[in-house]
Write a protein that holds these residues in place. Structure first.
Motif, short mmCIF file in Angstrom:
data_model
loop_
_atom_site.label_atom_id
_atom_site.label_comp_id
_atom_site.label_asym_id
_atom_site.label_seq_id
_atom_site.Cartn_x
_atom_site.Cartn_y
_atom_site.Cartn_z
N ALA A 165 37.58 40.68 28.34
CA ALA A 165 38.65 41.36 28.00
C ALA A 165 39.56 41.64 29.24
CB ALA A 165 38.45 42.64 27.05
N SER A 166 38.85 42.49 30.10
CA SER A 166 39.36 42.86 31.47
C SER A 166 40.24 41.66 31.92
CB SER A 166 38.51 43.51 32.31
OG SER A 166 38.96 43.86 33.52
N THR A 167 39.52 40.44 32.32
CA THR A 167 40.11 39.37 32.96
C THR A 167 41.23 38.91 32.16
OG1 THR A 167 38.07 38.63 33.71
CG2 THR A 167 39.62 36.98 33.61
N PHE A 224 43.76 42.81 53.66
CA PHE A 224 43.58 43.20 52.05
C PHE A 224 44.13 42.18 51.18
CE2 PHE A 224 44.40 47.03 54.82
CZ PHE A 224 43.68 47.87 54.10
N HIS A 225 44.59 40.96 51.59
CA HIS A 225 45.28 39.95 50.68
C HIS A 225 44.16 39.47 49.50
CE1 HIS A 225 48.35 38.01 48.45
NE2 HIS A 225 47.66 36.85 48.72
N GLN A 226 43.86 39.72 48.34
CA GLN A 226 42.91 39.30 47.57
C GLN A 226 41.50 39.26 48.11
OE1 GLN A 226 44.12 36.11 45.19
NE2 GLN A 226 46.40 36.81 45.14
N THR A 227 41.21 40.44 48.59
CA THR A 227 39.79 40.71 49.10
C THR A 227 39.24 42.01 48.49
OG1 THR A 227 40.32 42.01 50.93
CG2 THR A 227 40.42 39.53 51.51
N TYR A 228 38.01 42.43 48.60
CA TYR A 228 37.55 43.60 48.28
C TYR A 228 37.70 44.70 49.32
CZ TYR A 228 33.27 43.13 50.59
OH TYR A 228 32.14 43.03 51.64
N PHE A 229 38.31 44.58 50.50
CA PHE A 229 38.40 45.47 51.36
C PHE A 229 38.84 47.05 50.92
CE2 PHE A 229 40.41 46.66 55.58
CZ PHE A 229 39.56 47.06 56.29
N PHE A 236 40.24 39.03 38.44
CA PHE A 236 41.11 39.11 39.28
C PHE A 236 41.24 40.34 40.29
CE2 PHE A 236 43.09 36.60 36.00
CZ PHE A 236 43.56 35.77 36.49
N HIS A 237 40.33 41.26 40.01
CA HIS A 237 40.57 42.57 40.63
C HIS A 237 39.94 42.41 42.17
CE1 HIS A 237 41.27 46.71 41.00
NE2 HIS A 237 40.16 46.89 41.92
N GLN A 238 40.76 42.40 43.03
CA GLN A 238 40.39 42.33 44.60
C GLN A 238 39.26 41.05 45.00
OE1 GLN A 238 39.89 46.21 46.67
NE2 GLN A 238 41.33 47.07 45.63
N ILE A 269 33.45 33.13 42.67
CA ILE A 269 34.33 34.38 42.78
C ILE A 269 33.21 35.48 42.66
CG2 ILE A 269 36.53 35.48 41.92
CD1 ILE A 269 37.26 32.46 42.49
N PRO A 270 32.96 36.00 43.63
CA PRO A 270 32.27 37.24 43.69
C PRO A 270 33.03 38.47 43.48
CG PRO A 270 32.22 36.44 45.98
CD PRO A 270 33.14 35.40 45.09
N LYS A 271 32.63 39.22 42.66
CA LYS A 271 33.38 40.44 42.27
C LYS A 271 32.68 41.81 42.10
CE LYS A 271 33.24 39.45 37.30
NZ LYS A 271 32.47 40.88 37.15
#
Lengths: 210, 210, 210, 210
Positions: free
Chosen positions: B154-156, D125-130, B125-127, B117-119
């Motif tokens: 914490a954020s997660t 946009f759905h659960q991506t970083y776009f 969970f963020h995007q 899960i790259p973030k």
């Protein structure tokens, strides 16, 4: 950007769960502890209105039938008491929709043009219209007052940070039931993701604008 | 639900930012401090694989040109040092996409069937597609190991709580740079929104299933 | 799963923008066209109440001052008329919060236990609590009635699909101003992402359960 | 705002699912039909690079084991064929992660500085970083080329509209399997939520900037 600057035309003031259930409906001890926090919230509100800063009120909002409430498994209840026999069994929240408990305290009474943000979870952003209300007014900075710090204030600040909002936590306009987590957030956690200021400091930032 | 029960068929194991940059690329002092955390992560990984629990790796992922990074105003840098002359100026993150720094440490190396899960922000969970990956496998419980506790863990956890996931924080498989916030989260904050357990306790929960 | 089956215990009924402004406040021509749609909505409501299916009302909700409204650039207004001199200038929406226009039509009046979902954009999911309300009741299937089909019904259905909800579009309980897009959605678009049924067919599915 | 204006410094170009599986791996008939669409995409790409407009590629991305895929009940498969015996049974998508099928077509090959947006559902946009990638570059306008129009292009445009992005659909740089829904979207649906233009018109807008 300089950390002592503030563009009031891009700033909103958020009161988090400043509801009767947590103040006027609380114990005398809690009320006494909360009083200076409420006094500072009033000062922030008056200064924000004078500066034309939009006001937002995040309000816990729950159904009487308990549906829509969070049902996750936790070690303790909200007062840090382990569940009897280890059976996690959260009660229905006091701030049911439309009740006296759920209303914003009269000291910082909302006006018709303010924003009420009913919410069902901790973060002010979680499945509410807060983000679109901010963005459609060009707001990129949130001044935050309320409690509990380690519950909704923290949850909102983590979400705000990931959404690229600048947050200013008003330390003496925030409340928390636990001293260790209050100190850890204000001294160690928030300074790396936001700005932590006193009410006096924030009012000083407003004045610089005028 | 009983707080000592776990349905492994609805459980996922999440390693948060267990990347070279934070361990093999860190100072000797940090490595020494992290070693037992990594050892516990390995134990969790092996037990999870044995129990058929899906494995997820949250990985900080940044562009070399610095675009897409967070640009909010903070009082200090990530080491709690105030900005020189008050000018907030975050550097580009070391874990750039595809670099050695950004790779998961070899000790808990991902397999082809695991989830990467790259973030770009703190919350897993963020995007990202973490939520849909969990839901489409019927997972409602997340076991969490990694660091930093007061940043991404914490954020997660705040985000997971609002999304109705049960979280189990594995205390001795988590790391943090600051002792005060580590203690406050584990003792005061997490028990009200999740479960806090040791690696031994989690392995015990797995065994009960078999 | 068989496309003719329905588990009513995991089903919710959503009325989309069945508001005075779009029916009782509309032209005589529109009212006449809408009448059979409303009649079918009433039949769905009665059958759903009888089967214990939770009822949700998505309601356009706008501020009198026009803040929070969508401000994107479009070729035409909502009636497909190009902007005079090419200057995009959307008016403030009639369904302002608390107004008669914004109320659900009396024919399908909400009861206290129903869910009101105020919304500021087209999709019923966009920055509302609809998703958490559904998930915390274990609902995975949405029966959808209302209009406009090519605006909010479509927007909600695309979002629902990506969130893994099953959607049943009740064709003769839906309305649209444009015949070409109505036909394209019902015949070509929705069958690949949802189920398209008549009111009679849906009532038949309810009865099979009993 | 005037509908013929474009601020290229706030604009991004999005190619939606321009993947081998949908073009080089498709039937001769599809290839022939797609050829002018691809030619226009190339013209858009070249002009955007010249104008310094960031390029984004939305890419269907699926697991080989079929986990994480959408599992909702639909009346038909993606080719509008009803399910045999009414049993909804979607196959695993061809564009599995890392495969040739999932790669962007060579005609519009991504460069290192471009943005790849892997996605598991229809909306970009759905659960991506776009969204965060756009916002952190100050982009408020998306030029959209690709297909299918009534699947991912529509889904992305509805989501973009609710997120307050301006969208420009490049009609002759988009493809669709069904003529009725293509026409309905371009003539009736998109003009009210976006702008619909030809490649020539968009290139004209770029030139006005220089």
């Amino acid at each position: 950007m300089n950390v002592n600057e503030l563009n009031t035309s891009k700033t909103g003031l958020l009161f988090f769960d400043m509801l009767n259930v947590y103040y006027h409906g609380a114990s005398e001890e809690t009320k006494k502890k909360m009083k200076p926090v409420v006094d500072n919230a009033v000062r922030l509100l008056n200064a924000a209105r004078k500066s034309g800063i939009p006001i937002f009120y995040a309000m816990a909002n729950h159904r009487k039938d308990g549906n829509s409430r969070s049902i996750t498994v936790t070690d303790t209840d909200m007062r840090l008491r382990p569940w009897p026999d280890g059976v996690c069994n959260p009660s229905i929240h006091g701030a049911t929709e439309g009740s006296w408990e759920q209303k914003v305290i009269a000291e910082i009474e909302p006006k018709a043009e303010d924003y009420l943000i009913p919410k069902y979870r901790w973060s002010t952003f979680h499945q509410t219209y807060f983000d679109l209300a901010l963005r459609s007014r060009g707001i990129d900075t949130i001044i935050l007052s309320g409690g509990a710090v380690d519950v909704g204030v923290a949850s909102t600040t983590y979400a705000a940070r990931d959404l690229d909002y600048n947050v200013i936590i008003v330390r003496d306009a925030c409340s928390n039931s636990h001293d260790d987590s209050m100190a850890a957030f204000m001294d160690t956690v928030f300074p790396r993701m936001a700005r932590v200021r006193t009410t006096d400091q924030v009012l000083g930032m407003f004045r610089k604008q005028i």
